[in-house]
Write a protein that holds these residues in place. Structure first.
Motif, mmCIF file in Angstrom:
data_model
loop_
_atom_site.group_PDB
_atom_site.id
_atom_site.type_symbol
_atom_site.label_atom_id
_atom_site.label_comp_id
_atom_site.label_asym_id
_atom_site.label_seq_id
_atom_site.Cartn_x
_atom_site.Cartn_y
_atom_site.Cartn_z
ATOM 1 N N ASP A 243 -63.709 -46.281 26.351
ATOM 2 C CA ASP A 243 -64.082 -45.386 27.456
ATOM 3 C C ASP A 243 -64.582 -44.029 26.970
ATOM 4 O O ASP A 243 -65.155 -43.270 27.754
ATOM 5 C CB ASP A 243 -62.874 -45.135 28.377
ATOM 6 N N GLY A 244 -64.323 -43.714 25.680
ATOM 7 C CA GLY A 244 -64.626 -42.375 25.165
ATOM 8 C C GLY A 244 -66.061 -41.973 25.428
ATOM 9 O O GLY A 244 -66.984 -42.668 24.999
ATOM 10 N N GLU A 245 -66.258 -40.917 26.158
ATOM 11 C CA GLU A 245 -67.598 -40.403 26.530
ATOM 12 C C GLU A 245 -68.505 -41.539 27.033
ATOM 13 O O GLU A 245 -69.679 -41.621 26.667
ATOM 14 C CB GLU A 245 -68.226 -39.680 25.339
ATOM 15 N N GLY A 246 -67.916 -42.415 27.835
ATOM 16 C CA GLY A 246 -68.711 -43.504 28.443
ATOM 17 C C GLY A 246 -69.247 -44.498 27.437
ATOM 18 O O GLY A 246 -70.264 -45.148 27.681
ATOM 19 N N ALA A 247 -68.573 -44.615 26.270
ATOM 20 C CA ALA A 247 -69.117 -45.416 25.165
ATOM 21 C C ALA A 247 -69.581 -46.807 25.614
ATOM 22 O O ALA A 247 -70.751 -47.160 25.430
ATOM 23 C CB ALA A 247 -68.077 -45.530 24.058
ATOM 24 N N LEU A 248 -68.697 -47.577 26.215
ATOM 25 C CA LEU A 248 -69.058 -48.954 26.565
ATOM 26 C C LEU A 248 -70.058 -48.977 27.723
ATOM 27 O O LEU A 248 -71.058 -49.712 27.679
ATOM 28 C CB LEU A 248 -67.800 -49.765 26.929
ATOM 29 N N ASP A 249 -69.810 -48.158 28.742
ATOM 30 C CA ASP A 249 -70.722 -48.121 29.899
ATOM 31 C C ASP A 249 -72.144 -47.778 29.454
ATOM 32 O O ASP A 249 -73.124 -48.409 29.883
ATOM 33 C CB ASP A 249 -70.258 -47.076 30.928
ATOM 34 N N ASP A 250 -72.261 -46.772 28.573
ATOM 35 C CA ASP A 250 -73.595 -46.345 28.122
ATOM 36 C C ASP A 250 -74.258 -47.446 27.289
ATOM 37 O O ASP A 250 -75.460 -47.703 27.418
ATOM 38 C CB ASP A 250 -73.502 -45.058 27.288
ATOM 39 N N LEU A 251 -73.465 -48.080 26.449
ATOM 40 C CA LEU A 251 -74.009 -49.139 25.590
ATOM 41 C C LEU A 251 -74.531 -50.298 26.441
ATOM 42 O O LEU A 251 -75.640 -50.798 26.224
ATOM 43 C CB LEU A 251 -72.908 -49.635 24.633
ATOM 44 N N ILE A 252 -73.748 -50.704 27.437
ATOM 45 C CA ILE A 252 -74.167 -51.833 28.286
ATOM 46 C C ILE A 252 -75.384 -51.436 29.126
ATOM 47 O O ILE A 252 -76.338 -52.211 29.256
ATOM 48 C CB ILE A 252 -73.003 -52.299 29.202
ATOM 49 N N ALA A 253 -75.364 -50.210 29.659
ATOM 50 C CA ALA A 253 -76.514 -49.764 30.469
ATOM 51 C C ALA A 253 -77.781 -49.757 29.623
ATOM 52 O O ALA A 253 -78.846 -50.212 30.080
ATOM 53 C CB ALA A 253 -76.234 -48.368 31.046
ATOM 54 N N ALA A 254 -77.684 -49.285 28.374
ATOM 55 C CA ALA A 254 -78.867 -49.243 27.501
ATOM 56 C C ALA A 254 -79.321 -50.668 27.159
ATOM 57 O O ALA A 254 -80.526 -50.951 27.073
ATOM 58 C CB ALA A 254 -78.544 -48.471 26.218
ATOM 59 N N THR A 255 -78.363 -51.563 26.997
ATOM 60 C CA THR A 255 -78.684 -52.961 26.678
ATOM 61 C C THR A 255 -79.451 -53.608 27.828
ATOM 62 O O THR A 255 -80.511 -54.216 27.644
ATOM 63 C CB THR A 255 -77.362 -53.747 26.423
ATOM 64 N N ILE A 256 -78.907 -53.432 29.043
ATOM 65 C CA ILE A 256 -79.548 -54.029 30.233
ATOM 66 C C ILE A 256 -80.920 -53.399 30.455
ATOM 67 O O ILE A 256 -81.892 -54.078 30.814
ATOM 68 C CB ILE A 256 -78.655 -53.812 31.485
ATOM 69 N N ASN A 257 -81.005 -52.101 30.194
ATOM 70 C CA ASN A 257 -82.263 -51.392 30.385
ATOM 71 C C ASN A 257 -83.351 -51.938 29.452
ATOM 72 O O ASN A 257 -84.501 -52.117 29.860
ATOM 73 C CB ASN A 257 -82.045 -49.893 30.141
ATOM 74 N N ALA A 258 -82.973 -52.207 28.203
ATOM 75 C CA ALA A 258 -83.946 -52.737 27.239
ATOM 76 C C ALA A 258 -84.482 -54.083 27.725
ATOM 77 O O ALA A 258 -85.688 -54.355 27.644
ATOM 78 C CB ALA A 258 -83.292 -52.882 25.865
ATOM 79 N N ALA A 259 -83.606 -54.928 28.262
ATOM 80 C CA ALA A 259 -84.030 -56.237 28.777
ATOM 81 C C ALA A 259 -84.937 -56.050 29.989
ATOM 82 O O ALA A 259 -85.950 -56.738 30.140
ATOM 83 C CB ALA A 259 -82.813 -57.079 29.154
ATOM 84 N N ALA A 260 -84.587 -55.089 30.859
ATOM 85 C CA ALA A 260 -85.385 -54.853 32.065
ATOM 86 C C ALA A 260 -86.786 -54.362 31.694
ATOM 87 O O ALA A 260 -87.785 -54.779 32.298
ATOM 88 C CB ALA A 260 -84.678 -53.830 32.957
ATOM 89 N N LEU A 261 -86.863 -53.496 30.672
ATOM 90 C CA LEU A 261 -88.179 -52.989 30.242
ATOM 91 C C LEU A 261 -89.048 -54.135 29.727
ATOM 92 O O LEU A 261 -90.232 -54.213 30.023
ATOM 93 C CB LEU A 261 -88.003 -51.928 29.148
ATOM 94 N N ARG A 262 -88.436 -55.032 28.970
ATOM 95 C CA ARG A 262 -89.189 -56.180 28.444
ATOM 96 C C ARG A 262 -89.653 -57.077 29.600
ATOM 97 O O ARG A 262 -90.764 -57.600 29.582
ATOM 98 C CB ARG A 262 -88.306 -56.954 27.451
ATOM 99 N N GLY A 263 -88.799 -57.237 30.626
ATOM 100 C CA GLY A 263 -89.157 -58.036 31.801
ATOM 101 C C GLY A 263 -90.370 -57.434 32.501
ATOM 102 O O GLY A 263 -91.293 -58.149 32.895
ATOM 103 N N ALA A 264 -90.378 -56.103 32.614
ATOM 104 C CA ALA A 264 -91.503 -55.423 33.269
ATOM 105 C C ALA A 264 -92.781 -55.620 32.460
ATOM 106 O O ALA A 264 -93.873 -55.810 33.009
ATOM 107 C CB ALA A 264 -91.184 -53.936 33.429
ATOM 108 N N GLU A 265 -92.637 -55.606 31.132
ATOM 109 C CA GLU A 265 -93.780 -55.823 30.239
ATOM 110 C C GLU A 265 -94.379 -57.214 30.456
ATOM 111 O O GLU A 265 -95.593 -57.373 30.591
ATOM 112 C CB GLU A 265 -93.263 -55.750 28.800
#
Ligand code: NAP
Length: 282
Positions: A243-265
């Motif tokens: 939970d430290g400084e949103g560690a897991l939340d930020d990591l998962i959000a960035a992961t999903i975001n990368a997949a979403a960007l590729r989908g848009a591409e």
């Protein structure tokens, strides 16, 4: 599975690799008659219970249901040859991540309906999650497609393709992310002295058990966490890292975001190719 649920005859799978194979496995596991299914794939690798051919020319009469199970990048290689085999009674179910319904319609203008389906791989064991979307399917088609995917797990219709893409990014790709998490848990168990075999089982069963319990009881994740982590205890010490400084939340959000960007591409590429085709044939 309902004894009356039947695949339309004929049903084609154009491409049947990881995901197509998982869908067929799930139907087979549920006792569905695969007799109406013809698989068309270049390798000719037999899919159990189906008629498998290597060329569209050998597939037979036009399908009532055509499942597109190849990679999005193959769309413009497959579409021109496939189009002439489909009829006004064909329902096309596209599994292609990131390729919008309008781009599929552009390639197959004469078919009855286009449905986009984004299932995840656990459909193979009938515990999948499938997002569905269509603008032109009538009630009968929606019911049929809904029944076929509900036989493989949880199914929901999305109201737009942005939400459908979200299902793909979280549930479709999510299977790989959860697998990575289980692996990481397992590696940590090995570091604590367990054998790799035991570590792998413990990690997998912990994730399965947690999900199973939540699904069975409806308990929230917060409530489960509160029941495991006592104040100032060992689990809480571990959670402070996740939970430290949103560690897991930020990591998962960035992961999903990368997949979403590729989908848009991918969607942009498919749209650009269909516009080019429109200009050529105008
Ligand atoms: N994997 C997932 O979790 C997932 C989740 C959601 C959506 N999807 C979507 O599902 C689709 C399939 O993905 P996948 O992971 O199953 O891919 P895959 O395992 O690589 O399977 C692709 C299939 O396409 C076939 N193929 C290749 N060229 C073809 C051609 N010219 N004509 C007909 N078939 C052809 C291959 O035939 P051979 O077997 O003979 O080589 C293979 O059966 C993709 O569009 C992907 O975006 C996948």
């Amino acid at each position: 599975m309902s004894g009356t649920l039947q695949l339309p005859a004929p049903t084609w799978f154009i491409g049947c690799g990881n995901l197509g194979g998982a869908i067929v496995d799930g139907w087979r596991a549920g006792g569905m008659d695969l007799g109406p299914v013809t698989v068309i794939r270049p390798s000719g690798k037999q899919v159990e219970g189906t008629r498998t051919v290597t060329r569209l020319a050998d597939a037979g009469p036009p399908p009532k249901l055509a499942v597109l199970g190849f990679k999005p990048q193959k769309l413009d290689e497959v579409a021109p040859g496939l189009r002439q085999h489909l009829s006004a009674k064909t329902v096309v179910v596209s599994l292609l991540v990131g390729v919008e319904a309008a781009s599929i319609r552009q390639r197959f203008p004469g078919v009855q309906a286009i449905v986009r389906a984004l299932p995840n791989i656990p459909v193979a064991v009938r515990r999948g999650v499938t997002g569905l979307y269509s603008v032109d399917a009538d009630q009968g088609v929606r019911q049929l497609v809904n029944d076929l995917f509900s036989a493989l797990g949880f199914t929901m219709w999305m109201t737009d393709e942005v939400k459908l893409a979200a299902v793909g990014s979280v549930a479709g790709a999510g299977t790989a992310y959860v697998a990575r998490f289980i692996d990481a848990l397992s590696k940590a168990a090995v570091q604590r002295g367990l054998s790799p075999e035991i570590a792998a089982i413990i990690a997998r069963e912990t994730v399965l058990g947690t999900g199973w319990m939540a699904a069975g009881t409806g308990e929230t994740m917060d409530s489960i966490i509160r029941r495991v982590a006592s104040p100032k205890g060992t689990t809480e010490a571990g959670l402070s890292v996740l939970d430290g400084e949103g560690a897991l939340d930020d990591l998962i959000a960035a992961t999903i975001n990368a997949a979403a960007l590729r989908g848009a591409e991918l969607a942009r590429e498919a749209k650009a190719a269909s516009l080019a085709e429109e200009t050529r044939t105008a």
